[in-house]
Design a protein around this motif. Sequence first.
Motif, mmCIF file in Angstrom:
data_model
loop_
_atom_site.group_PDB
_atom_site.id
_atom_site.type_symbol
_atom_site.label_atom_id
_atom_site.label_comp_id
_atom_site.label_asym_id
_atom_site.label_seq_id
_atom_site.Cartn_x
_atom_site.Cartn_y
_atom_site.Cartn_z
ATOM 1 N N HIS A 369 -2.160 -3.190 6.482
ATOM 2 C CA HIS A 369 -1.816 -4.211 6.893
ATOM 3 C C HIS A 369 -2.714 -5.411 6.641
ATOM 4 C CE1 HIS A 369 1.311 -2.263 9.500
ATOM 5 N NE2 HIS A 369 0.153 -1.408 9.847
ATOM 6 N N VAL A 370 -2.254 -6.635 6.661
ATOM 7 C CA VAL A 370 -3.452 -7.910 6.289
ATOM 8 C C VAL A 370 -4.458 -7.511 7.170
ATOM 9 C CG1 VAL A 370 -3.787 -10.282 6.235
ATOM 10 C CG2 VAL A 370 -1.458 -9.378 5.671
ATOM 11 N N GLY A 371 -5.675 -7.686 6.435
ATOM 12 C CA GLY A 371 -7.272 -7.528 7.081
ATOM 13 C C GLY A 371 -7.526 -6.219 6.885
ATOM 14 N N ASP A 372 -6.884 -5.157 6.384
ATOM 15 C CA ASP A 372 -7.252 -3.779 6.597
ATOM 16 C C ASP A 372 -8.091 -3.569 5.106
ATOM 17 O OD1 ASP A 372 -5.835 -3.184 8.757
ATOM 18 O OD2 ASP A 372 -4.457 -2.052 7.783
ATOM 19 N N ALA A 373 -9.292 -2.924 5.203
ATOM 20 C CA ALA A 373 -9.982 -2.363 4.115
ATOM 21 C C ALA A 373 -9.191 -1.262 3.438
ATOM 22 C CB ALA A 373 -11.546 -1.899 4.569
ATOM 23 N N VAL A 374 -9.129 -1.364 2.051
ATOM 24 C CA VAL A 374 -8.410 -0.143 1.433
ATOM 25 C C VAL A 374 -9.393 0.296 0.272
ATOM 26 C CG1 VAL A 374 -5.867 -0.969 1.575
ATOM 27 C CG2 VAL A 374 -7.704 -2.050 -0.383
ATOM 28 N N ASN A 375 -9.537 1.627 0.030
ATOM 29 C CA ASN A 375 -10.429 2.173 -0.898
ATOM 30 C C ASN A 375 -9.618 2.297 -2.331
ATOM 31 O OD1 ASN A 375 -12.163 2.898 0.952
ATOM 32 N ND2 ASN A 375 -11.015 4.909 1.447
ATOM 33 N N ALA A 376 -10.515 2.584 -3.455
ATOM 34 C CA ALA A 376 -9.807 2.624 -4.731
ATOM 35 C C ALA A 376 -8.880 3.870 -4.935
ATOM 36 C CB ALA A 376 -11.245 2.453 -5.546
ATOM 37 N N ASN A 377 -8.156 3.662 -5.864
ATOM 38 C CA ASN A 377 -7.023 4.544 -6.339
ATOM 39 C C ASN A 377 -7.761 6.079 -6.777
ATOM 40 O OD1 ASN A 377 -5.018 6.075 -7.080
ATOM 41 N ND2 ASN A 377 -4.905 5.221 -9.213
ATOM 42 N N THR A 378 -7.685 7.130 -6.155
ATOM 43 C CA THR A 378 -8.001 8.435 -6.664
ATOM 44 C C THR A 378 -6.772 9.370 -6.981
ATOM 45 O OG1 THR A 378 -8.210 9.185 -4.303
ATOM 46 C CG2 THR A 378 -10.016 8.194 -5.444
ATOM 47 N N GLY A 379 -5.502 8.763 -6.889
ATOM 48 C CA GLY A 379 -4.435 9.748 -7.118
ATOM 49 C C GLY A 379 -3.280 9.748 -6.023
ATOM 50 N N LEU A 380 -2.685 10.776 -6.143
ATOM 51 C CA LEU A 380 -1.435 10.975 -5.215
ATOM 52 C C LEU A 380 -1.978 11.466 -3.750
ATOM 53 C CD1 LEU A 380 1.796 12.724 -7.013
ATOM 54 C CD2 LEU A 380 1.578 10.702 -5.571
#
Length: 424
Positions: A369-380
């Motif tokens: 959601h807006v405001g959430d921290a997201v990690n970088a892509n590592t796959g499926l």
Amino acid sequence: MTFPERTIYLLHRQCSADISIDFALLRQHIKGKFYLICSNCFRSHLRRQRKDIYFDAILSVPSMDDFSAITEAIEANVDIQHEQFDILSIEEPTVSLCGKLKRHYGLQDFDHESYVDKLEMKARLRNSGIVIPQHQALCRQTWLNAPASYLDQLVATIPFPCFIKPIDQAGAVRAARLDNQDALEHWLANWQDDGYQYEIDEFIDGTLYHCESILRHGEIIYSQVNEYSTPCFNITLGQALGSITLAETDPDHINISIMSRKVHALLAPIKHGVTHLEVFKKHDGTLVFLEIAYRPPGNLASEMYLQRCGIPLKELHIFIQVDPEMDLAFTPTNYVARYIYPLPPMEGVVNRINPPQLTSDFQTYWNYHVGDAVNANTGLCKNAGRMLLWNDDETALRADFEKLRSYYPYTVTPSYEVISDAQL
């Protein structure tokens, strides 16, 4: 549906992932006791989600690799000599274990290895007329003993580009595309003993398809062919991964369905359940077998097939094994597609959710959601979210499917920008 009464053991290996199955629907129709066998950490995960209520008990073991601990858990809850019981799996990591347990208890006289081990399944198809990629098992000890000669042998056997992957995993886990000898040598030099057995294949360039088949008494009673937007590995490169149903009259649906019947006839005698076949079509039209699994596909499988023909595919995989004589009707209604969106290329914070502009009906399953921290892509293994879309007009659905190739659900501010703003 009224199923015969018997004790059911459902296996689950992964610790952090949800089974993504409708336990309430299973519990509603399965008579007798219903147990889940899983790791200790997944038991805690289910309790937090309050999904433990659907089982008579969750039988947790320290490790799902401990065959003795699992058999002890089974035998502590059923009289194996006098009570009817069955052991089932729904996910790739437990298909092999399930087959071994069934054979151990005399529930069937074969295992599931030809639907798990990619080397074995290709060996069974050799000289059958079905095209398989050039491939070879990799041996780490041979590389360590004689690296130069082993590298020369691999280069002489498998053309570039090549593709390396574990022989018994799914979702492009630990897979790598290597374009030249230097890249292959670098991969081998950094190969650690991680518990996986690897194979090296020629890289197939073309369109990837998946075909789900429902079997009853060893016969395919329904198949659906779906076209991927891109090969599964490309989600690790940041591409969205989608698939779309093909009409039964589509030549690719017809040809891949025929191929599926040939593959099933050549592999182990699976009696009941759902299989997931992947096939490449090369640019010259040649169909190339990639792999097959004794399980439904993962993301949104039941939702996709409910919209397509009224069948909850994951739950059906369980139901038809419990009661092969259950009434089934397949009524195609909508054409359906799904997309899985990778995490962003850099970690950051979601500052906007981008609404898709589509003519088809759709449902989104966003993980942030807006405001959430997201990690970088590592796959499926972890994704940003998923989307299901459907339409009774195949052309309109295809247009939306193509549009979604370049869509991304979030606008993400990279972490370094968030930190910089905070320091102003």
